[in-house]
Design a protein around this motif. Sequence first.
Motif, PDB file in Angstrom:
ATOM      1  N   VAL A 189      10.496  -6.647  -5.910  1.00 23.79           N
ATOM      2  CA  VAL A 189       9.285  -6.269  -6.663  1.00 23.79           C
ATOM      3  C   VAL A 189       9.024  -4.777  -6.509  1.00 23.79           C
ATOM      4  O   VAL A 189       8.802  -4.054  -7.505  1.00 23.79           O
ATOM      5  N   ILE A 190       9.049  -4.301  -5.279  1.00 24.69           N
ATOM      6  CA  ILE A 190       8.775  -2.879  -5.037  1.00 24.69           C
ATOM      7  C   ILE A 190       9.831  -2.011  -5.707  1.00 24.69           C
ATOM      8  O   ILE A 190       9.511  -0.980  -6.330  1.00 24.69           O
ATOM      9  N   ALA A 191      11.097  -2.394  -5.610  1.00 28.47           N
ATOM     10  CA  ALA A 191      12.169  -1.589  -6.201  1.00 28.47           C
ATOM     11  C   ALA A 191      12.010  -1.484  -7.713  1.00 28.47           C
ATOM     12  O   ALA A 191      12.114  -0.389  -8.290  1.00 28.47           O
ATOM     13  N   VAL A 192      11.737  -2.593  -8.376  1.00 28.04           N
ATOM     14  CA  VAL A 192      11.620  -2.587  -9.836  1.00 28.04           C
ATOM     15  C   VAL A 192      10.401  -1.784 -10.283  1.00 28.04           C
ATOM     16  O   VAL A 192      10.487  -0.942 -11.195  1.00 28.04           O
ATOM     17  N   VAL A 193       9.257  -2.017  -9.654  1.00 29.76           N
ATOM     18  CA  VAL A 193       8.039  -1.300 -10.063  1.00 29.76           C
ATOM     19  C   VAL A 193       8.179   0.189  -9.787  1.00 29.76           C
ATOM     20  O   VAL A 193       7.743   1.029 -10.597  1.00 29.76           O
ATOM     21  N   TRP A 217       0.839  -1.204   0.000  1.00 30.47           N
ATOM     22  CA  TRP A 217       0.000   0.000   0.000  1.00 30.47           C
ATOM     23  C   TRP A 217       0.872   1.251   0.000  1.00 30.47           C
ATOM     24  O   TRP A 217       0.675   2.183  -0.795  1.00 30.47           O
ATOM     25  N   ALA A 218       1.892   1.275   0.866  1.00 28.86           N
ATOM     26  CA  ALA A 218       2.778   2.432   0.934  1.00 28.86           C
ATOM     27  C   ALA A 218       3.564   2.596  -0.364  1.00 28.86           C
ATOM     28  O   ALA A 218       3.791   3.722  -0.829  1.00 28.86           O
ATOM     29  N   ALA A 219       3.993   1.474  -0.955  1.00 28.12           N
ATOM     30  CA  ALA A 219       4.710   1.554  -2.235  1.00 28.12           C
ATOM     31  C   ALA A 219       3.808   2.142  -3.316  1.00 28.12           C
ATOM     32  O   ALA A 219       4.255   2.951  -4.148  1.00 28.12           O
ATOM     33  N   SER A 220       2.540   1.738  -3.322  1.00 25.50           N
ATOM     34  CA  SER A 220       1.587   2.306  -4.275  1.00 25.50           C
ATOM     35  C   SER A 220       1.444   3.809  -4.066  1.00 25.50           C
ATOM     36  O   SER A 220       1.402   4.580  -5.037  1.00 25.50           O
ATOM     37  N   ASN A 221       1.394   4.240  -2.811  1.00 27.73           N
ATOM     38  CA  ASN A 221       1.310   5.674  -2.516  1.00 27.73           C
ATOM     39  C   ASN A 221       2.553   6.411  -3.004  1.00 27.73           C
ATOM     40  O   ASN A 221       2.469   7.538  -3.513  1.00 27.73           O
ATOM     41  N   ALA A 222       3.719   5.776  -2.821  1.00 29.97           N
ATOM     42  CA  ALA A 222       4.964   6.412  -3.261  1.00 29.97           C
ATOM     43  C   ALA A 222       4.996   6.582  -4.776  1.00 29.97           C
ATOM     44  O   ALA A 222       5.452   7.608  -5.285  1.00 29.97           O
ATOM     45  N   ILE A 223       4.500   5.588  -5.497  1.00 25.49           N
ATOM     46  CA  ILE A 223       4.475   5.673  -6.961  1.00 25.49           C
ATOM     47  C   ILE A 223       3.480   6.731  -7.409  1.00 25.49           C
ATOM     48  O   ILE A 223       3.738   7.495  -8.349  1.00 25.49           O
ATOM     49  N   PRO A 232       6.178   8.221   1.669  1.00 26.33           N
ATOM     50  CA  PRO A 232       5.479   6.933   1.518  1.00 26.33           C
ATOM     51  C   PRO A 232       6.442   5.771   1.303  1.00 26.33           C
ATOM     52  O   PRO A 232       6.208   4.662   1.797  1.00 26.33           O
ATOM     53  N   LEU A 233       7.535   6.020   0.586  1.00 27.95           N
ATOM     54  CA  LEU A 233       8.520   4.965   0.373  1.00 27.95           C
ATOM     55  C   LEU A 233       9.237   4.615   1.675  1.00 27.95           C
ATOM     56  O   LEU A 233       9.560   3.446   1.922  1.00 27.95           O
ATOM     57  N   VAL A 234       9.460   5.621   2.513  1.00 31.96           N
ATOM     58  CA  VAL A 234      10.058   5.352   3.823  1.00 31.96           C
ATOM     59  C   VAL A 234       9.114   4.527   4.688  1.00 31.96           C
ATOM     60  O   VAL A 234       9.534   3.593   5.370  1.00 31.96           O
ATOM     61  N   TRP A 235       7.821   4.858   4.649  1.00 36.71           N
ATOM     62  CA  TRP A 235       6.857   4.064   5.413  1.00 36.71           C
ATOM     63  C   TRP A 235       6.787   2.639   4.885  1.00 36.71           C
ATOM     64  O   TRP A 235       6.614   1.692   5.662  1.00 36.71           O
TER      65      TRP A 235
END
Length: 703
Positions: A199-203, A161-167, A174-177
């Motif tokens: 996965v998160i890093a690549v996306v 969820w946080a990764a989606s917010n960061a993107i 958001p990426l820190v969270w």
Amino acid sequence: MAARLRLPLARTGEPRWSSPARCAVLVLAAFLNTWALSINQWANTYYSAAVLGMTRSWKAFFYGAMDAGSFITVDKPPLALWLQALSARAFGFNNWSLLLPQAIAGVIAVWVVQHVVRRGFGPAAGVLAGLALAVTPIAVVMARHNNPDMLLTLLLALSLWAASNAIRSGRLMPLVWCAVAIGLAFNTKMLQAFFVVPVIAVVYLVAARPTWPRKLLNLGAAGVAMAAVSLAWLLVVDLVPSSARPYVGGSTNNTVLDLLLGYNGLGRVEGQAQIMSPGMMGGGPGGGSPGGMPGGGTPPGGGMPSGMPPGGGPGGGGMDDSSLTRLFSGEVAPQVGWLFPLALFGAIAVVVHLWRRPRHDTQRADFLLWAGTLLVTAGVFTFASGIWHTYYTVALAAPLAALVGMGVIAMWRLTRDTEWWGLLLPVSITATGFWSAHLLGQNEDFLPWMGTVVAAVSLIAGAAMMVPLLLPRGRRDGKRRVIAAGALVGVLASLAGPTAYAVTPLSTPVQATFPSAGPSGGSGGPGDGRDGGRAMADGGRQSNRMQPSGMRDNGDQPDGNRSDGGRGVRGERSSGEQVTSQLMRYLTDQHEDETWLVAVVGSMVAAPVILETGQPVMAVGGYNGNDPTPTVEELERHVADGELRYVWTSGSSGVRSMGGEVDTAVVDASMAWVARHCAIVDPAAYGGDTTSTTHLHDCRGAA
């Protein structure tokens, strides 16, 4: 007034039914996770005993020690146990307070998946994703169990969820969270938390809007945050002198780093020495189902009952049975895999639907996050050759449910926008119905009619959709209601099988050691964790029921407890007698101000005694008796300082190697010292068997 009343029910631009439907899914999840929650009693007695100690000692709380005397830690980082201990401190130590944090984590996980999918793919997708997760059998089971896996599932969902917010936002925080959530997941179950990192890093690199230098800097900052949170507890523990803290259970050199890299790390994937104990050979000590986890006679993260094929029986999983079909096997699929066909066809539909979207499209980014996590996790589980169990697949439940929600809506949209891709929806529903019928048919005694009904309804629903979909697109518009009705009926039929399995834990206690749902999910066998101890709330008052003498003495096993000058006090650590109720009463009556009520070999022998008496018990050798602690010098010091008086030299932790060397020299030497220097207590004093080869030793003055 009417407008004000509508505000809580629906967001702007969403249909009125959306918010009530989401609330209904959450209510369903809460019901499945909490109804008759105490039926599982202590669940995993190994962790339950540790939580009791953590409620009595803040030192034991911080380190995640097995007992309030802080002799040795459990085999996992303590975050999940911290939540359980705080709940027990707030509500009293009992079955309900112990299991409540996992139940809450399960409901929150449903909300997170529902929210993220709804935001990207619409309210119907969100409701369907939340519903799919709420009725996933293994998710319900683990939400009602005290193993750490449900908290891990929640934290990984929060990280996505946080990764989606960061993107979406392009901002750093958001990426820190996201990194913080992964770090907390690491402190729940170590390296499994890092499955989502690539996965998160690549996306993020592909889909986020900041410039490449900024994206790389943001990922670097998030990596620092993840490392800081992940390693904080590990570094503190390893920097504390070993004499001032408990031994790190499961490690070979008393460090959390060794536990991370070995037992809870690469050893899970690449294989490691596997241990067998009497609980896996019938009559498991300490109240755990044969072939189970703590409290039941196998290593905390693995093991396999004697005579059981790879796969470990219901919910077992097993070891070294890695194959491409592992996740589709009869043990695994009924726990998590009911909707595999729907998710597969749905993923194809999402790819088709989003194929021409720009690189920064948030829908596509959300899909890649969840699909990538599912693929990586499934890949590791498929090929892992180390200790592995079916209930680990709860980590697949959230991304699988997200793909189901996204996929069904994508297939629905393709029925309107394309000529032939629209056929994915009826094909997927029919395939899922027949797959569900196959899974239901594996147990002919469990709702024998349901498989036929599910297959028939799915076939009819698929056919009803297929007819208008074969018409030219211009002639489909008047048939949309037929397609929608067929899709709704077909999806409900697809959910019937997992729902039937998901409700079984509400009336049948799940296995303490191999938790699973379904008709055999609660058949834990002799001495499973349901009888693993009595509630010791507020001063040691006893409640519930216990059968501490459930350990059998297998006469055909080598003698493990001869008082023969120390040569083979435990022998091969084969079967021995469990600490009986009479012996517990004797120890409690004799107990004065010693730190430990008694020392026993193995945590699974110690756990029921801790739960029965409420007193600290020294688990010699850790879980299975093969951790190199205490040394002879340490044991002498505990005796000389008046911290320990009695030692039960039972072989009932019973370590036996299966294809790996198990170094038990340290514990063997310590028990040999006991045999040479400590007097044997007359069994008549505690109602013991005078012919038994296990003994209670009184070490007062021995040092």
